[in-house]
Structures are given as C-alpha cells and as structure tokens.
Design a protein around this motif. Structure first.
Motif, PDB file in Angstrom:
ATOM      1  N   TYR A  19       7.748  -4.172   5.930  1.00  0.00           N
ATOM      2  CA  TYR A  19       6.727  -3.132   5.892  1.00  0.00           C
ATOM      3  C   TYR A  19       6.901  -2.138   7.037  1.00  0.00           C
ATOM      4  O   TYR A  19       6.664  -0.943   6.880  1.00  0.00           O
ATOM      5  CB  TYR A  19       5.353  -3.797   5.990  1.00  0.00           C
ATOM      6  CG  TYR A  19       4.265  -3.020   5.317  1.00  0.00           C
ATOM      7  CD1 TYR A  19       3.985  -3.225   3.980  1.00  0.00           C
ATOM      8  CD2 TYR A  19       3.526  -2.094   6.017  1.00  0.00           C
ATOM      9  CE1 TYR A  19       2.986  -2.513   3.359  1.00  0.00           C
ATOM     10  CE2 TYR A  19       2.528  -1.377   5.403  1.00  0.00           C
ATOM     11  CZ  TYR A  19       2.268  -1.590   4.067  1.00  0.00           C
ATOM     12  OH  TYR A  19       1.288  -0.876   3.451  1.00  0.00           O
TER      13      TYR A  19
ATOM     14  N   ALA B   6       2.322  -7.122  10.811  1.00  0.00           N
ATOM     15  CA  ALA B   6       2.922  -6.452   9.657  1.00  0.00           C
ATOM     16  C   ALA B   6       4.329  -7.001   9.478  1.00  0.00           C
ATOM     17  O   ALA B   6       5.021  -7.263  10.455  1.00  0.00           O
ATOM     18  CB  ALA B   6       2.973  -4.948   9.887  1.00  0.00           C
TER      19      ALA B   6
ATOM     20  N   ASN C 161       0.842  -1.180   0.000  1.00  0.00           N
ATOM     21  CA  ASN C 161       0.000   0.000   0.000  1.00  0.00           C
ATOM     22  C   ASN C 161       0.885   1.241   0.000  1.00  0.00           C
ATOM     23  O   ASN C 161       1.298   1.742   1.041  1.00  0.00           O
ATOM     24  CB  ASN C 161      -0.885  -0.038   1.246  1.00  0.00           C
ATOM     25  CG  ASN C 161      -1.972   1.006   1.195  1.00  0.00           C
ATOM     26  OD1 ASN C 161      -1.817   2.028   0.529  1.00  0.00           O
ATOM     27  ND2 ASN C 161      -3.057   0.769   1.886  1.00  0.00           N
TER      28      ASN C 161
ATOM     29  N   GLU D  33      -4.176  -2.162   6.663  1.00  0.00           N
ATOM     30  CA  GLU D  33      -3.244  -1.508   5.733  1.00  0.00           C
ATOM     31  C   GLU D  33      -1.843  -2.059   5.905  1.00  0.00           C
ATOM     32  O   GLU D  33      -1.141  -2.340   4.942  1.00  0.00           O
ATOM     33  CB  GLU D  33      -3.225   0.007   5.991  1.00  0.00           C
ATOM     34  CG  GLU D  33      -4.424   0.739   5.418  1.00  0.00           C
ATOM     35  CD  GLU D  33      -4.577   2.134   6.014  1.00  0.00           C
ATOM     36  OE1 GLU D  33      -3.835   2.486   6.939  1.00  0.00           O
ATOM     37  OE2 GLU D  33      -5.469   2.861   5.543  1.00  0.00           O
ATOM     38  N   VAL D  34      -1.441  -2.208   7.184  1.00  0.00           N
ATOM     39  CA  VAL D  34      -0.041  -2.571   7.427  1.00  0.00           C
ATOM     40  C   VAL D  34       0.247  -4.038   7.109  1.00  0.00           C
ATOM     41  O   VAL D  34       1.407  -4.435   7.095  1.00  0.00           O
ATOM     42  CB  VAL D  34       0.398  -2.255   8.867  1.00  0.00           C
ATOM     43  CG1 VAL D  34       0.300  -0.777   9.130  1.00  0.00           C
ATOM     44  CG2 VAL D  34      -0.388  -3.056   9.877  1.00  0.00           C
ATOM     45  N   ILE D  35      -0.783  -4.843   6.886  1.00  0.00           N
ATOM     46  CA  ILE D  35      -0.476  -6.199   6.415  1.00  0.00           C
ATOM     47  C   ILE D  35      -0.780  -6.306   4.928  1.00  0.00           C
ATOM     48  O   ILE D  35      -0.869  -7.398   4.366  1.00  0.00           O
ATOM     49  CB  ILE D  35      -1.205  -7.299   7.229  1.00  0.00           C
ATOM     50  CG1 ILE D  35      -2.720  -7.128   7.163  1.00  0.00           C
ATOM     51  CG2 ILE D  35      -0.731  -7.295   8.668  1.00  0.00           C
ATOM     52  CD1 ILE D  35      -3.466  -8.307   7.789  1.00  0.00           C
ATOM     53  N   GLY D  36      -0.916  -5.141   4.289  1.00  0.00           N
ATOM     54  CA  GLY D  36      -0.939  -5.097   2.837  1.00  0.00           C
ATOM     55  C   GLY D  36      -2.274  -5.457   2.199  1.00  0.00           C
ATOM     56  O   GLY D  36      -2.332  -5.865   1.043  1.00  0.00           O
TER      57      GLY D  36
ATOM     58  N   PHE E 151      -0.104   4.485   1.871  1.00  0.00           N
ATOM     59  CA  PHE E 151       0.083   4.410   3.319  1.00  0.00           C
ATOM     60  C   PHE E 151       1.542   4.651   3.697  1.00  0.00           C
ATOM     61  O   PHE E 151       1.854   5.447   4.580  1.00  0.00           O
ATOM     62  CB  PHE E 151      -0.379   3.047   3.820  1.00  0.00           C
ATOM     63  CG  PHE E 151       0.061   2.756   5.217  1.00  0.00           C
ATOM     64  CD1 PHE E 151      -0.578   3.351   6.285  1.00  0.00           C
ATOM     65  CD2 PHE E 151       1.127   1.904   5.454  1.00  0.00           C
ATOM     66  CE1 PHE E 151      -0.159   3.104   7.573  1.00  0.00           C
ATOM     67  CE2 PHE E 151       1.548   1.648   6.741  1.00  0.00           C
ATOM     68  CZ  PHE E 151       0.910   2.255   7.808  1.00  0.00           C
TER      69      PHE E 151
END
Lengths: 304, 229
Positions: free
Chosen positions: A224, A220, A2, B106-109, A5
């Motif tokens: 990332y 995450a 993303n 979001e942070v795990i895509g 983000f």
C-alpha cells in the motif's frame, strides 16, 4: 483497497514533481521511439526479403572475349559450353531444384542493359559482345543456390556463378546494422530512463516522508505504501510509451507511406498494420520497465 | 502481553550498548512509566517494542508475536495492534484534524463507511469533535497532541506507546493529556509512556521502570519518579 486514496496520492506526487515527471516522459518517449523504429526496420527487412528473395535468381555468366584471362583463358564461350550447361540443367540431378530457367544471349543482354541504364553515358559505349551470355535460373527454394554454384563454378567457359541474393544481403546487412544501432541507442536511453525514474521516485518519497512515516507507524502494508509511487512511475512510462507509439505511427504514415512509397515505387513497405503490431510492445516495455524501476527505487528507500 | 528477556541492543557506531541485558514483563491493562536520563535506552526500548529495530541479542514477545523472528512483511499487520504518539505530534500539516485521523485508517484499507463512523467517534473521545475541520496550525499544542492520540487509538490498539507525549506542553495541558491517557488505559489499553516529567510520575503513582545506561535499575509498582540523580 481504497482506490480513491491511492489515486489522489498519485496525482499529488505527479503534480509536485512535474518537471521530473516530464523528463521521465520525454526520455521514455525518445528511447521507445528508437525501439519502435528498430522494430519497423526489422519488419521492413523481412518484407523486402519476402518480396525480393522470391524474385532473386542465380546467374551463370558465360565467358566473353573481355573476361579476365585467369577464369576464361580460352576467351568467348563456345556454343558447346552453352549446350553442356543447358543439358546439365535439364538433367536428373538438377532438374528437381529448378523452377525455371532461360538463356540470355549477347543481343538480349544488350537490350536489357540499354533499358536499365537508359540516359546513362555508359549505355552509349557498351557493345553487345562485352555483355555476358547468361543462364538465369529461378530455384524452387531460393536457399539452395549452392547447388547451382557448386555445379558450375570452375566449369570451362563459365566466368562466374552469382546468386543475386548476395547483392540483397549487402543491403539487408546495412539495414540490420542501422536497426542494431537504433537498438543500441534505445538501450542506453532506456537505461537513463530507469535511472531517472529512480531519482524521481526518491524525490517524491522524500517530499512525502512525513506521510510515509505515519503510514509505517499505523501499519500500512508495504504494498500500500509503495503502490502510489509505482503507479506514479508507470503513468509517466505509459505516457512516454503512448507518445512513442504515436511517433511510430506518424513515421509509417507520413514518411514511409507518404514519401518513400512514391520515391521507390517497386519496393513493398511496412504499413500501419505493422506499426499496430509494434504498439503493444512499446506500451508493454514502457510500463514494465518503469514499474520495475520505481518499485526497486521505493524498495531501497523504504525499509520497514 | 509484552515479554522482554535479556535483550541487548548495540549500534555499530556507538561504543556502549544502548540496552544491555534488559528483562521486563508487562501485563495486559498496565500503565507503565519508562523513566531515565536521555540516552538511558528508553527510546531504544520503545523502538524494539514497535519492531522498528530488532535486538542484537535476547528475545521480545509482544502480543504473542516473537519480534525477533517476525518477517518484515508481517510487521505492518503487527503494528496495527499498536498505537503510538510522540513529543512532536507528527500530524500532517495539510490535512484537517479529522483527515489526519482518517488517513491512518485509509492507509490500512478500512472502508469509507467505517472511517465515517470511527473518526467522529474518536474525536469525541478526545473532546475535539468541534475542531474536526481545523488544520494542525490552527490548533494549540495540547489539541494537536489530542488529535495525535485520537489517531493512535482510533483502531483500538491493545498497546499504546507514548514517547514523551507531554514534552512540548505546559503543565496544565500536560494534565489534560494524562487524564486522557488514563481514560484510554481504563478502557483496557496497555499504556507505556516514556517521560522526563517528574511531577506527572510522582502524582499518578503507577508502575515505574527506570533505565540507566541501558540497564533497568528499578522496577517498582505505585512508585514516584525517584531520587534526583
């Protein structure tokens, strides 16, 4: 992935950490400017070597009445000496090495001297007889001056055999030392730049520890989590490198081409093309260094 | 689902082991209370299940993964199958309720499309769809914990770990959170909840695992909090 983000994280980090980021930019800028200048100096040395080494000749100075007794006990070289040397230069052994040579007698040497030292007081006092008669030799390969030096050193009537390149080498070694000094300063500053990057990234990580904690909990990936920090460091490094590139271009444009060229018209100087060769190196160095530094910093700070 | 055998955890700074020979099996779909005094090892056990720590001895299998041998780089993928909530909610104060939930996706895509569907959905499940655009500071404690729960379950975890989720809440709000946890459990998620709340444990009559000084002293199905010690 993303991207939006990640970029918003990066811009938050950069804004909240502005003063540290600016210091990283400045230190990278100054250190890479030193690197760039050292590079320019090396290029200048090469340009001058190409230009001068071709023109440099080997000189066989014949004895005069004023030559020191230790090398010229018999005083002024006889015309025979001159003939012997000329014969040897024409001989089968030396001929292949020599592009061309010419002989300069006392009177010609005096005229050259008067031209070179025009306006200088020394020109008034010097007498033609004091100036050496000289064989000026251009070699096919300027690196092979030893052949001439060995053949004529110590020969009766020869005061000295001198490769003009030895004079140039002194100048070049001074320039070399200057560029080494610039590299030395650059290395020190780049080291402090990497330390600054580490500190900045850590600060940034502390400010975002809540976010990082949640990112780790929800799974995450390390990549990332680290990416925004690495990008943050790289952006600062990139800006610093771009400024350094600008400085190098400015040095070439305004100092070298705008000033030195007029001051020393007979020398060839580095141009904007050379600066353009250095630019990608600076950018690459800035990006790679800050990327490594910020990645290391965030790695040490963030265990899984 | 979770298989812990003879696990020991000691910290270099502490004289006594935090966990000492703990063995525990938890099946899919169970609801387990972890009870015990502070320092009894509840949190250490939770940290081990979450792979925030590795045991000093023994074995832990969670969702088929051997956590002792699990390399660091595989930990993030493992954690995506787990949800966690804490006593202090751990919401990001500068993000709205919906953004807090979206952040974890979001942070795990996850794709923007997936997030746009999943977030309102999970907010409905916790009954807070009308608070989507409120900041945590504008929400009550119970509402904040429900947002935290929404964040924990939005990715449909197989296991939900709840570390004293009602510790900061009044009894009535605690009831709401427990009702939500039971619903989540009924939907198939294994729930493990560490708590000090005697009333809740006694009333729900679930499996109770009691720890004391790093040792399991009781493991009982359909039990209460136990005698006051």
């Amino acid at each position: 992935m993303n991207l939006k983000f990640v970029l918003s994280e990066v811009s938050t980090g950069l804004r909240k950490n502005l003063s540290m980021v600016v210091s990283v930019i400045l230190v990278t800028f100054v250190s890479l400017t030193f690197v760039g200048t050292a590079g320019l100096l090396q290029m200048q040395i090469n340009t001058m070597k190409n230009y001068w080494y071709d023109k440099a000749q080997v000189a066989i100075y014949l004895c005069t009445n004023t030559s020191p007794d230790t090398v010229c006990p018999q005083g002024e070289a006889s015309p025979d000496v001159q003939k012997t040397i000329a014969a040897k230069l024409e001989g089968a052994t030396l001929k292949p090495f020599i592009k061309k040579y010419y002989f300069e007698n006392h009177q010609q040497a005096y005229q050259t001297f008067q031209q070179q030292f025009k306006g200088n007081v020394v020109a008034k006092y010097v007498q033609p007889a004091q100036l050496n008669e000289t064989f000026w030799i251009s070699l096919n390969n300027p690196n092979q001056s030893a052949v001439i030096t060995e053949s004529f050193s110590g020969v009766t009537g020869v005061e000295q055999v001198k490769d003009q390149r030895t004079y140039l080498d002194q100048i070049f070694s001074i320039l070399n030392i200057a560029s080494l000094a610039a590299v030395g300063i650059a290395v020190l500053m780049l080291f402090s730049a990497t330390l600054l990057v580490s500190t900045t990234i850590r600060l940034s990580a502390v400010m975002r520890r809540r976010e990082i904690g949640i990112m780790r909990l929800v799974g995450a990936s390390n990549f990332y989590i680290r990416l925004p920090f690495v990008i943050e460091g790289v952006v600062a490094g990139l800006i610093g490198a771009a400024l350094a590139g600008g400085a190098v271009f400015a040095i070439v444009q305004y100092f070298v081409q705008g000033y030195l060229v007029n001051q020393l018209p007979l020398t060839s100087f580095v141009g904007l093309g050379d600066a353009a060769t250095i630019l990608p190196l600076l950018i690459g160095a800035g990006v790679v260094l800050t990327a490594i530094a910020s990645n290391q910093a965030i790695r040490r700070y963030l265990k899984v | 689902m979770i298989s812990i055998s003879n696990v020991t955890k000691s910290y270099p700074s502490a004289p006594r082991a935090a966990l000492d020979g703990v063995s525990l099996e938890i099946e899919k779909g169970e609801f387990v209370f972890l009870v015990g005094a502070s320092g009894s090892g509840k949190s250490s056990l939770m940290r081990l299940i979450l792979r925030e720590d590795v045991p000093s001895g023994g074995e832990i299998f969670v969702l088929g993964q051997n956590l002792v041998g699990l390399p660091n780089r595989r930990v993030p993928l493992f954690r995506r199958q787990l949800g966690v909530v804490f006593q202090d909610f751990r919401l990001l104060p500068n993000k709205t309720a919906a953004q807090n939930v979206a952040f974890s996706l979001e942070v795990i895509g996850k794709s923007a499309g997936f997030i746009a569907e999943a977030v309102p959905d999970v907010l409905r499940r916790v009954g807070l769809e009308h608070k989507a655009n409120s900041l945590p500071s504008e929400l009550s404690g119970g509402e904040q914990q429900r947002i935290a729960l929404a964040r924990a379950i939005v990715n449909n975890p197989a296991i939900l770990l709840a570390d004293e989720p009602t510790g900061n809440l009044d009894p009535k709000t605690s009831e709401e959170i427990m009702a939500l946890l039971e619903r989540i459990n009924l939907a198939g998620t294994t729930v493990i909840m560490a708590t000090h709340d005697r009333g809740i444990v006694d009333r729900l009559k679930k499996r109770v695992v009691e720890l004391k000084d790093g040792v399991i002293v009781r493991d009982e199905k359909g039990a209460g909090y136990g005698v006051q010690r």
